[in-house]
Motif scaffolding. Structure first.
Motif, PDB file in Angstrom:
ATOM      1  N   LYS A 301       0.817  -1.218   0.000  1.00  0.00           N
ATOM      2  CA  LYS A 301       0.000   0.000   0.000  1.00  0.00           C
ATOM      3  C   LYS A 301       0.854   1.274   0.000  1.00  0.00           C
ATOM      4  CE  LYS A 301      -3.845  -2.288   0.107  1.00  0.00           C
ATOM      5  NZ  LYS A 301      -4.743  -2.289  -1.076  1.00  0.00           N
ATOM      6  N   GLN A 302       2.076   1.208  -0.538  1.00  0.00           N
ATOM      7  CA  GLN A 302       2.921   2.393  -0.564  1.00  0.00           C
ATOM      8  C   GLN A 302       2.306   3.527  -1.395  1.00  0.00           C
ATOM      9  OE1 GLN A 302       6.177   3.013   1.038  1.00  0.00           O
ATOM     10  NE2 GLN A 302       5.004   1.512   2.226  1.00  0.00           N
ATOM     11  N   LYS A 303       1.667   3.161  -2.495  1.00  0.00           N
ATOM     12  CA  LYS A 303       1.027   4.190  -3.313  1.00  0.00           C
ATOM     13  C   LYS A 303      -0.106   4.863  -2.549  1.00  0.00           C
ATOM     14  CE  LYS A 303       2.064   2.300  -7.897  1.00  0.00           C
ATOM     15  NZ  LYS A 303       1.507   1.777  -9.176  1.00  0.00           N
ATOM     16  N   ASP A 304      -0.904   4.037  -1.845  1.00  0.00           N
ATOM     17  CA  ASP A 304      -1.996   4.600  -1.050  1.00  0.00           C
ATOM     18  C   ASP A 304      -1.468   5.525   0.036  1.00  0.00           C
ATOM     19  OD1 ASP A 304      -3.437   2.940  -2.629  1.00  0.00           O
ATOM     20  OD2 ASP A 304      -4.405   1.818  -1.012  1.00  0.00           O
ATOM     21  N   GLY A 306       1.284   7.240  -0.118  1.00  0.00           N
ATOM     22  CA  GLY A 306       1.705   8.473  -0.776  1.00  0.00           C
ATOM     23  C   GLY A 306       0.517   9.377  -1.101  1.00  0.00           C
ATOM     24  N   ILE A 307      -0.595   8.786  -1.547  1.00  0.00           N
ATOM     25  CA  ILE A 307      -1.794   9.568  -1.850  1.00  0.00           C
ATOM     26  C   ILE A 307      -2.350  10.220  -0.589  1.00  0.00           C
ATOM     27  CG2 ILE A 307      -4.184   9.409  -2.644  1.00  0.00           C
ATOM     28  CD1 ILE A 307      -3.254   7.187  -4.555  1.00  0.00           C
ATOM     29  N   LEU A 404       9.199   2.096  -2.949  1.00  0.00           N
ATOM     30  CA  LEU A 404       8.613   1.408  -4.091  1.00  0.00           C
ATOM     31  C   LEU A 404       9.710   0.983  -5.058  1.00  0.00           C
ATOM     32  CD1 LEU A 404       5.601   3.742  -4.810  1.00  0.00           C
ATOM     33  CD2 LEU A 404       5.470   1.403  -3.951  1.00  0.00           C
TER      34      LEU A 404
END
Length: 407
Positions: A301-304, A306-307, A404
């Protein structure tokens, strides 16, 4: 908000199937650990209550003992004050001393306990007779109620024994030299019944009338070794103990049932906590699985993350989010484990599904008693372990320590 995100993460499909597998393995481990803890503690409660009920059949709510020496002097005035004390149901005057019991070639060292007529209403021996009828005889023609272990050791059947047993008691002498003619009392005694309560009593005690015991030991009419008291509400023992002590004075000790068996209750309490600590290891194993599952989830969930940061979420929000995920896993596992344990306990209580092996127990099944405090203790334990296990990956997620892979 945190639990909403945690719930969505839990339900959502993961790109790596291993995350789902590890999450469900950790939940299963929590279910097993929670169920095992509650079941073992409930069975322990059942045995504890059984042992306490057996001991309460012999030990009374309160007992008056001498501060020093073996004997106490009880006056009629003291007994009248005791009768007037609110909460006292009944009392019994007793004389207890070691004795040698002989039947031909059979011999046994016993505790001979002389009791008055009130004893059957103070203690529960009369309710646990194995053979015969409750009869103590008279000072001149005493009858003996034997513990079942002593009955077997003496090679008799108490209610059918036609021959008298020989009993020897050692008297306290003022002389410094032992005189077998004056310091040993020998008499014949019949048997009327046997009782079976618990091995500690069955292999140790023989009960007769107090007049015979006083005469054999050379005691005066107002001399006894103890005064046993039954009260209307056993829960008031600590409250009534000082009031009884005030009647008899400083030369007497008043002991509650707990104080009479303090070592027993202490050992049972220690055993309970040892069992609890050992079974908590199952939950510690579940915690390692949870750390693995949450660590992999954080990496995915690294993208989440970041968001969420771009939308203004701070590190504390990210940390609480993954802590909530760990607590959600613990909540599901704990709820399922408690439900399973509750159903098993109910089935055991009503249908006695799991028997005790051996056939030498008073009951032939595992006794079970559920307590709300056990459920609360187990729930608190699981959530503390889950919180600690979730802290490491949640802290790393908050610090954004995972990176990431560049595609």
């Amino acid at each position: 908000m945190h639990f909403l995100f945690a719930w969505r993460y839990f339900k959502a499909k993961k790109t790596t199937n291993a995350i789902n597998i590890i999450a469900w393995v950790s939940i299963s481990a929590i279910v097993i650990g929670t169920t095992a803890l509650i079941l073992v503690l409930s069975v322990f409660n059942g045995f504890e209550d059984l042992v306490k009920s057996l001991y309460s059949s012999f030990y009374t709510d309160l007992k008056v003992l001498p501060q020093s020496g073996k004997n106490i002097t009880v006056t009629q005035a003291q007994l009248e004050q005791l009768k007037k004390l609110d909460g006292i149901r009944n009392y019994s005057l007793v004389v207890e001393e070691k004795a040698l019991l002989q039947n031909g070639e059979y011999q046994s060292l016993i505790f001979l306990k002389g009791v008055d007529d009130n004893y059957r209403y103070v203690a529960g021996v009369a309710d646990h007779l194995l053979h015969g009828e409750y009869a103590l005889g008279t000072p001149d023609n005493p009858q003996l109620i034997l513990g079942s272990g002593i009955e077997a050791a003496m090679g008799v059947q108490a209610d059918r024994n036609l021959f008298y047993l020989q009993v020897y008691l050692f008297r306290k002498s003022a002389s410094t030299q032992f005189d077998p003619m004056s310091d040993v009392a020998s008499d014949s005694i019949g048997t009327s019944a046997s009782f079976q309560i618990q091995e500690d009593f069955d292999n140790k005690y023989g009960i007769t009338n107090v007049g015979f015991a006083q005469r054999a030991l050379g005691l005066k009419a107002d001399q006894y070794t103890g005064l046993e008291i039954a009260i209307n509400d056993p829960g008031r023992a600590d409250e009534l103990s000082p009031r009884v002590a005030a009647i008899f004075g400083d030369n007497y000790l008043v002991r509650t049932r707990y104080q009479q068996n303090q070592s027993l209750y202490s050992v049972m309490n220690i055993e309970r906590w040892i069992i609890y600590a050992v079974l908590c290891l199952i939950l510690v194993v579940a915690a390692f699985n949870m750390i693995g599952a949450l660590t992999m989830l954080v990496m995915e969930k690294q993208k989440d993350i970041g968001i969420l940061r771009a939308l203004g979420s701070d590190s504390r929000f990210i940390q609480k989010l993954f802590l909530s995920e760990g607590l959600l896993l613990a909540l599901i596992g704990t709820a399922a484990g408690m439900l399973v344990a509750f159903l098993i306990c109910v089935l055991q209580i009503n249908f006695h599904l799991i028997p005790l092996q051996g056939g030498s127990f008073l009951i032939d099944y595992f006794p079970v008693k559920m307590r709300v405090t056990d459920f609360l203790l187990v729930a608190a334990t699981v959530f503390v372990i889950a919180l600690i296990a979730s802290w490491i990956p949640a802290r790393k997620a908050a610090r954004h320590e995972f990176t990431l892979r560049s595609e």
